[in-house]
Enzyme design. Structure first.
Site, PDB file in Angstrom:
ATOM      1  CB  SER A  35     -37.102  26.769   9.853  1.00 15.00           C
ATOM      2  OG  SER A  35     -36.936  27.731  11.160  1.00 15.00           O
ATOM      3  CG  ASP A  80     -40.229  29.238   9.394  1.00 19.38           C
ATOM      4  OD1 ASP A  80     -40.848  28.195   8.837  1.00 19.38           O
ATOM      5  OD2 ASP A  80     -39.402  29.293  10.129  1.00 19.38           O
TER       6      ASP A  80
END
Length: 325
Positions: free
Chosen positions: A40, A175
């Site tokens: 991320s 993610d």
């Protein structure tokens, strides 16, 4: 002489900008990671650091205008509330009929990543970068160390319900924090003995959620926080920036203060860094007090609240007219 070390950069959205401060401060002290692993926002900062000579200034100036807007219903006036009600309906439509509330921002986001990384491949970096993502089909973590940096970092940052997953032909990637909030193992497997992990989570004293999207984002943070205490323990040293105020996942208006929090965390950990990595020309034996010989290798340091050393920070930060609001 200093020992080689790897750096793990977790997510955290806007709070992940603390990673830029951590790297800035480590470099200032003469410590340079031999490898970086991140997911991320940590992958954004890590890839930019590895691939862009002007990495720090470009991260500070990063365009954040296209991030999805979180609707607010606490503003004055019926017009404001109607506008935010419209935004809420638009986002719900995108989640149900499309891939997420931020689907319209994908092209913008990828262009920002291309600017930060020079649109280069991961293997071209000055240090190896391990970008972690989650295969939503199998639940396994996927580590990218080569190929398009834009594709890898986008996949690692694709928050479910916000951004569409990335299909690399083999995996459907979202993610990386859904599987591992601190991919220390990726660096261990690459032969890195000493690992520093940066944990940008925050105390749960943040304001009450205002709407369903806030609740969703908070639930993701709670899940990741529960995992982080276990996963970060695998590192030899954990740096935990203290932000001094609640910072939501998409509140990038606080990015400068988040960077400063990362700098402060390194300053606070300086004695432990010397114990772990040795002295540098910048951090001589007379410049810092090394800890006792029986200090545990792994420790958690909370950055102090006072402003960072001006020599470590971008001149625009902490100028009165440039402070985050």
């Amino acid at each position: 002489m200093t020992h080689k070390f790897g750096l793990v950069l977790a997510g955290g959205g806007a709070r992940g900008m603390a990673h830029a401060g951590v790297l800035r401060a480590l470099n200032h002290l003469g410590y340079y990671p031999s490898a970086i692993a991140g997911y991320s926002m940590g992958s954004v900062v890590g890839a930019t650091y590895a691939l862009n000579d002007n990495w720090y200034d470009d991260l500070v100036a990063m365009d954040v205008s296209g991030f999805p807007v979180v609707p607010r219903f606490d503003g004055p006036g019926i017009v404001s509330r109607l506008r935010n009600l419209y935004l809420t309906g638009h986002e719900l439509r995108d989640i149900y009929y499309g891939w997420g509330a931020g689907e319209d921002t994908v092209a913008w986001g990828r262009s920002v990543l291309a600017q930060l990384t020079g649109d280069r491949n991961l293997e071209e970096g000055r240090v190896p970068v391990h970008v972690a993502a989650t295969d939503i089909l199998t639940g396994n973590m996927v580590i990218k160390t080569s190929g398009s940096s834009v594709d890898a970092v986008y996949a690692s940052s694709a928050l479910a319900g916000i951004l569409p997953p990335f299909d690399d032909g083999t995996h459907l990637l979202v993610d990386g924090g859904y599987v591992d909030v601190s991919p220390v193992d990726a660096l261990r497997e690459a032969g890195i003995d000493r690992v520093i992990s940066v944990d940008p989570s925050q105390d749960r004293s943040s304001p009450n959620p205002r709407n369903g999207l806030d609740v969703f984002l908070r639930s993701v943070e709670l899940t990741q926080d529960a995992l982080s205490s276990l996963r970060h323990q695998k590192a030899d040293l954990v740096l935990k920036p203290h932000f001094g105020r609640p910072v939501g996942m998409l509140e990038f208006r606080h990015k400068r203060d988040c960077i400063a929090a990362g700098i402060n965390a390194v300053r606070a950990a300086q004695p432990s860094l010397v114990d772990m990595l040795g002295h540098t020309k910048t951090v001589g034996r007379g410049n810092t007090a090394a800890g006792s010989s029986d200090r545990r290798r792994r420790a958690v340091w909370h950055g102090p609240l006072h402003p960072p050393n001006p020599t470590l920070i971008h001149p625009a930060l902490y100028c009165p007219h440039e402070r985050d609001g």
